[in-house]
Design an enzyme around this catalytic site. Structure first.
Site, PDB file in Angstrom:
ATOM      1  CG  ASP A   1       5.978  -4.555   9.631  1.00 26.73           C
ATOM      2  OD1 ASP A   1       6.825  -5.106   9.065  1.00 26.73           O
ATOM      3  OD2 ASP A   1       5.655  -3.658  10.358  1.00 26.73           O
TER       4      ASP A   1
ATOM      5  NE  ARG B   1      -2.301  -0.636   4.229  1.00 19.97           N
ATOM      6  CZ  ARG B   1      -3.459  -0.072   4.657  1.00 19.97           C
ATOM      7  NH1 ARG B   1      -4.545  -0.463   4.274  1.00 19.97           N
ATOM      8  NH2 ARG B   1      -2.902   0.552   5.844  1.00 19.97           N
TER       9      ARG B   1
ATOM     10  CB  THR C   1      -2.838   7.183  -2.667  1.00 22.12           C
ATOM     11  OG1 THR C   1      -1.573   6.310  -2.671  1.00 22.12           O
ATOM     12  CG2 THR C   1      -1.674   8.510  -2.983  1.00 22.12           C
TER      13      THR C   1
ATOM     14  CG  ASP D   1       2.113  -4.019   9.471  1.00 19.08           C
ATOM     15  OD1 ASP D   1       2.138  -5.150   9.185  1.00 19.08           O
ATOM     16  OD2 ASP D   1       2.369  -3.024   8.463  1.00 19.08           O
TER      17      ASP D   1
END
Ligand code: PRP
Ligand code: URA
Length: 209
Positions: free
Chosen positions: A203, A104, A108, A200
């Site tokens: 991660d 991503r 944006t 996340d």
């Protein structure tokens, strides 16, 4: 066509989801739970597989039976989707694996494509698109577009946690694709993270925090 959302409420799946959400869960355990959840949720997703009749001989005589009659393809959205693949392969070791690399854009939140490698004959296969996090839905929508461009016809989306907004977006843009998830969270924060979510996923899985 009525879009489908299937929330997997099995106690074992919910228990593992709780541990995955827990910020105290370390990467080694996080990886293991993600794998186990992949197997348990995969069992639900693959209920839709086509079967055919087959008669086998038991030591006692012929047994009219059923066997799977469809090629299975698991497609991981990189990176986090990789976490569910080992569990899925435990229950369907004959499956072929595809990879779609998307990240991503931080500004944006739009998905940026960096790698696509898919098995052949997607049109005849039962395709399971795997990504534990369905946040804005941008990555899933893009990956579904890539799969359909490659002629996939029967696709399910497997996500561990989905935001309401992500579900709505996939349903709007791909109403033919059923979404399987273990939890639906209401909030998506300003930077596109699911709240409470689990943080996340990539991660936590690969210890890159
Ligand atoms: C995360 C996650 C999904 C995506 C979901 O990946 O694994 O692919 O975000 O967000 P969306 O629904 O808003 O598109 P990320 O882009 O962080 O890449 P990574 O897995 O490589 O860290
Ligand atoms: N990607 C993640 O890994 N987690 C989120 O909450 C949103 C996107």
């Amino acid at each position: 066509m009525t879009p489908k959302l299937i929330v997997c409420e099995h106690p074992l799946i919910q228990d593992k989801l709780t541990a995955l959400r827990d910020k105290k869960t370390e990467p080694a355990m996080f990886r293991r739970l993600m794998e186990e959840t992949g197997a348990l949720m995969g069992y639900e997703v693959l209920r839709g597989l086509r079967t055919r009749k087959k008669t086998v001989r038991t030591p006692m005589g012929p047994a009219p039976s059923l066997c799977v009659d469809q090629s299975i393809v698991f497609v991981a959205i990189l990176r986090a989707g990789l976490g569910m693949i080992p569990g899925l392969l435990q229950i369907a070791p004959q499956a072929r694996i595809g990879h779609i690399g998307l990240y991503r854009d931080e500004e944006t939140l739009n998905p940026v494509r960096y790698y696509v490698r898919l098995p052949k004959d997607l049109d005849k296969s039962f395709v399971v698109l795997c990504d534990p996090m369905l946040a804005t839905g941008g990555s899933a929508v893009e990956a579904l577009h890539i799969l359909k461009t490659d002629k996939a016809k029967q696709i399910c989306l497997l996500s561990l946690i989905a935001s309401k907004a992500g579900v709505a977006r996939v349903h709007r843009e791909h109403p033919d694709v059923p979404i399987f998830t273990a939890g639906v969270d209401a909030v998506l924060n300003k930077v596109g993270y699911i709240v409470p979510g689990l943080g996340d996923a990539g991660d936590r899985l690969f210890a890159t925090l």
